[in-house]
Design a protein around this motif. Structure first.
Motif, PDB file in Angstrom:
ATOM      1  N   ILE A 233       7.972 -10.153  -5.919  1.00 47.74           N
ATOM      2  CA  ILE A 233       6.531 -10.151  -6.161  1.00 47.74           C
ATOM      3  C   ILE A 233       5.779 -10.345  -4.847  1.00 47.74           C
ATOM      4  O   ILE A 233       4.761  -9.688  -4.592  1.00 47.74           O
ATOM      5  N   ILE A 234       6.258 -11.245  -3.999  1.00 48.96           N
ATOM      6  CA  ILE A 234       5.607 -11.496  -2.713  1.00 48.96           C
ATOM      7  C   ILE A 234       5.633 -10.240  -1.837  1.00 48.96           C
ATOM      8  O   ILE A 234       4.635  -9.879  -1.200  1.00 48.96           O
ATOM      9  N   ILE A 235       6.771  -9.546  -1.810  1.00 49.35           N
ATOM     10  CA  ILE A 235       6.880  -8.318  -1.012  1.00 49.35           C
ATOM     11  C   ILE A 235       5.940  -7.247  -1.547  1.00 49.35           C
ATOM     12  O   ILE A 235       5.231  -6.576  -0.783  1.00 49.35           O
ATOM     13  N   ALA A 236       5.922  -7.075  -2.881  1.00 52.54           N
ATOM     14  CA  ALA A 236       5.037  -6.066  -3.477  1.00 52.54           C
ATOM     15  C   ALA A 236       3.569  -6.395  -3.234  1.00 52.54           C
ATOM     16  O   ALA A 236       2.750  -5.497  -3.013  1.00 52.54           O
ATOM     17  N   SER A 237       3.230  -7.677  -3.249  1.00 49.65           N
ATOM     18  CA  SER A 237       1.853  -8.082  -2.975  1.00 49.65           C
ATOM     19  C   SER A 237       1.455  -7.744  -1.541  1.00 49.65           C
ATOM     20  O   SER A 237       0.341  -7.269  -1.281  1.00 49.65           O
TER      21      SER A 237
ATOM     22  N   ALA B 205      16.315   1.483 -11.194  1.00 49.41           N
ATOM     23  CA  ALA B 205      15.131   2.342 -11.327  1.00 49.41           C
ATOM     24  C   ALA B 205      14.192   2.199 -10.129  1.00 49.41           C
ATOM     25  O   ALA B 205      13.717   3.198  -9.581  1.00 49.41           O
ATOM     26  N   THR B 206      13.933   0.962  -9.711  1.00 53.12           N
ATOM     27  CA  THR B 206      13.028   0.757  -8.578  1.00 53.12           C
ATOM     28  C   THR B 206      13.622   1.309  -7.277  1.00 53.12           C
ATOM     29  O   THR B 206      12.889   1.815  -6.424  1.00 53.12           O
ATOM     30  N   THR B 207      14.945   1.244  -7.148  1.00 48.68           N
ATOM     31  CA  THR B 207      15.585   1.800  -5.956  1.00 48.68           C
ATOM     32  C   THR B 207      15.443   3.314  -5.916  1.00 48.68           C
ATOM     33  O   THR B 207      15.203   3.899  -4.844  1.00 48.68           O
ATOM     34  N   VAL B 208      15.574   3.955  -7.064  1.00 43.45           N
ATOM     35  CA  VAL B 208      15.394   5.410  -7.126  1.00 43.45           C
ATOM     36  C   VAL B 208      13.966   5.785  -6.743  1.00 43.45           C
ATOM     37  O   VAL B 208      13.728   6.710  -5.945  1.00 43.45           O
ATOM     38  N   PHE B 209      12.980   5.068  -7.302  1.00 46.73           N
ATOM     39  CA  PHE B 209      11.585   5.341  -6.958  1.00 46.73           C
ATOM     40  C   PHE B 209      11.312   5.058  -5.482  1.00 46.73           C
ATOM     41  O   PHE B 209      10.522   5.755  -4.844  1.00 46.73           O
ATOM     42  N   PHE B 210      11.958   4.031  -4.954  1.00 49.22           N
ATOM     43  CA  PHE B 210      11.790   3.712  -3.532  1.00 49.22           C
ATOM     44  C   PHE B 210      12.308   4.840  -2.655  1.00 49.22           C
ATOM     45  O   PHE B 210      11.665   5.227  -1.673  1.00 49.22           O
ATOM     46  N   CYS B 211      13.460   5.379  -3.005  1.00 54.91           N
ATOM     47  CA  CYS B 211      14.038   6.488  -2.233  1.00 54.91           C
ATOM     48  C   CYS B 211      13.191   7.755  -2.337  1.00 54.91           C
ATOM     49  O   CYS B 211      13.169   8.570  -1.410  1.00 54.91           O
ATOM     50  N   CYS B 212      12.490   7.915  -3.456  1.00 55.55           N
ATOM     51  CA  CYS B 212      11.633   9.085  -3.656  1.00 55.55           C
ATOM     52  C   CYS B 212      10.221   8.867  -3.127  1.00 55.55           C
ATOM     53  O   CYS B 212       9.350   9.720  -3.334  1.00 55.55           O
ATOM     54  N   ARG B 213       9.964   7.734  -2.481  1.00 56.35           N
ATOM     55  CA  ARG B 213       8.643   7.388  -1.935  1.00 56.35           C
ATOM     56  C   ARG B 213       7.581   7.360  -3.036  1.00 56.35           C
ATOM     57  O   ARG B 213       6.427   7.751  -2.823  1.00 56.35           O
ATOM     58  N   ALA B 214       7.966   6.912  -4.227  1.00 58.59           N
ATOM     59  CA  ALA B 214       7.028   6.910  -5.360  1.00 58.59           C
ATOM     60  C   ALA B 214       6.943   5.544  -6.029  1.00 58.59           C
ATOM     61  O   ALA B 214       6.544   5.450  -7.181  1.00 58.59           O
TER      62      ALA B 214
ATOM     63  N   ASN C 247       5.344   2.215  -6.940  1.00 56.71           N
ATOM     64  CA  ASN C 247       3.997   1.652  -7.002  1.00 56.71           C
ATOM     65  C   ASN C 247       4.073   0.134  -6.903  1.00 56.71           C
ATOM     66  O   ASN C 247       4.701  -0.509  -7.743  1.00 56.71           O
ATOM     67  N   PRO C 248       3.429  -0.491  -5.907  1.00 54.97           N
ATOM     68  CA  PRO C 248       3.518  -1.947  -5.771  1.00 54.97           C
ATOM     69  C   PRO C 248       2.886  -2.700  -6.928  1.00 54.97           C
ATOM     70  O   PRO C 248       3.341  -3.789  -7.294  1.00 54.97           O
ATOM     71  N   ILE C 249       1.830  -2.135  -7.532  1.00 51.19           N
ATOM     72  CA  ILE C 249       1.196  -2.816  -8.665  1.00 51.19           C
ATOM     73  C   ILE C 249       2.150  -2.863  -9.846  1.00 51.19           C
ATOM     74  O   ILE C 249       2.272  -3.901 -10.534  1.00 51.19           O
ATOM     75  N   ALA C 250       2.842  -1.758 -10.116  1.00 50.56           N
ATOM     76  CA  ALA C 250       3.810  -1.735 -11.210  1.00 50.56           C
ATOM     77  C   ALA C 250       4.946  -2.718 -10.958  1.00 50.56           C
ATOM     78  O   ALA C 250       5.404  -3.410 -11.870  1.00 50.56           O
ATOM     79  N   VAL C 251       5.394  -2.791  -9.697  1.00 52.54           N
ATOM     80  CA  VAL C 251       6.456  -3.744  -9.357  1.00 52.54           C
ATOM     81  C   VAL C 251       5.993  -5.177  -9.584  1.00 52.54           C
ATOM     82  O   VAL C 251       6.732  -6.010 -10.125  1.00 52.54           O
ATOM     83  N   MET C 252       4.760  -5.478  -9.197  1.00 57.40           N
ATOM     84  CA  MET C 252       4.232  -6.829  -9.383  1.00 57.40           C
ATOM     85  C   MET C 252       4.152  -7.204 -10.856  1.00 57.40           C
ATOM     86  O   MET C 252       4.523  -8.321 -11.249  1.00 57.40           O
ATOM     87  N   ILE C 253       3.697  -6.281 -11.688  1.00 63.83           N
ATOM     88  CA  ILE C 253       3.566  -6.565 -13.122  1.00 63.83           C
ATOM     89  C   ILE C 253       4.942  -6.757 -13.759  1.00 63.83           C
ATOM     90  O   ILE C 253       5.190  -7.734 -14.489  1.00 63.83           O
ATOM     91  N   ILE C 254       5.857  -5.818 -13.488  1.00 62.72           N
ATOM     92  CA  ILE C 254       7.185  -5.881 -14.107  1.00 62.72           C
ATOM     93  C   ILE C 254       7.954  -7.113 -13.645  1.00 62.72           C
ATOM     94  O   ILE C 254       8.555  -7.833 -14.448  1.00 62.72           O
ATOM     95  N   ASP C 255       7.919  -7.384 -12.345  1.00 59.67           N
ATOM     96  CA  ASP C 255       8.679  -8.525 -11.828  1.00 59.67           C
ATOM     97  C   ASP C 255       8.057  -9.860 -12.220  1.00 59.67           C
ATOM     98  O   ASP C 255       8.754 -10.872 -12.298  1.00 59.67           O
ATOM     99  N   THR C 256       6.756  -9.885 -12.466  1.00 55.53           N
ATOM    100  CA  THR C 256       6.146 -11.103 -13.006  1.00 55.53           C
ATOM    101  C   THR C 256       6.678 -11.406 -14.396  1.00 55.53           C
ATOM    102  O   THR C 256       6.989 -12.564 -14.728  1.00 55.53           O
TER     103      THR C 256
END
Length: 201
Positions: free
Chosen positions: A148-152, A70-79, A81-90
């Motif tokens: 998490i570090i990358i998203a931060s 899912a995150t790869t698809v959003f990454f390819c679509c330029r959509a 969100n780093p905050i969402a990634v930080m929360i989910i990956d935490t």
């Protein structure tokens, strides 16, 4: 807008780091899912009770793989969100840490002991698989921490590139730029709306 459609915005994510971390997470989830699935299959086949640790790790492997896709698809679509990634990956990092502790406790001293104490070939193979699933569970936690570090970092970079409003003092115009007032009329500062009433001298 270009003739071919909407133009993609440049991504603020570091492409190399994101892809490497995504592959890392995908492989850890896949290996943990494969080994625990192997144990579950044979335990069920031989009518043994399935430890809850195996079921939890298998489920965690599935949702981790789904999250990576899912995150790869959003990454390819330029959509993405780093905050969402930080929360989910935490949340995922906590689940991986808990799973590592649970499987380590279940293995006991076998976590650090050599597999030579198992006298049979089958026992040694099971021992190696146990150690492998424990190692990749720890690596799964580490992969989430890296994500998490990358998203931060992306979040900080996005905040620093936000639009900064112009200096309000530069927008203040003096009456020198306003039309000169006539007799009995007060000059209206440039940029202010409304009509000024004339005052009696």
């Amino acid at each position: 807008m270009s003739k071919g459609g909407f133009k993609k915005q440049p991504t603020i994510w570091p492409t190399g780091s994101f892809i490497f971390t995504a592959i890392f997470k995908f492989l850890t989830g896949l290996i943990v899912l494969g080994i625990t699935g192997f144990f579950i299959f044979h335990l069920r086949k031989d009518h043994y009770q399935i430890p809850w640790q195996f079921s939890a790790l298998a489920a965690l492997g599935v949702v981790t793989i789904t999250n990576v896709v899912a995150t790869t698809v959003f990454f390819c679509c330029r959509a993405l969100n780093p905050i969402a990634v930080m929360i989910i990956d935490t949340i995922f990092s906590l689940l991986w840490a808990f799973s590592a502790g649970a499987i380590g406790k279940g293995m006991g001293r076998n976590t650090i002991r050599g597999c030579g104490i198992w006298k049979t070939t089958q026992g040694m193979a099971v021992c190696h698989l146990f150690k492998t699933v424990f190692a990749f569970t720890v690596l799964g936690w580490f992969a989430m921490v890296c994500s998490i570090i990358i998203a931060s970092g992306v979040r900080r970079r996005a905040s620093s590139h936000k639009y900064q409003p112009a200096n309000p003092t530069s927008l203040n115009q003096t009456t020198a730029y306003a039309p000169q007032s006539g007799i009995g009329q007060t000059a209206a500062p440039y940029g202010q709306g409304g009509t000024y009433k004339s005052q009696d001298m």
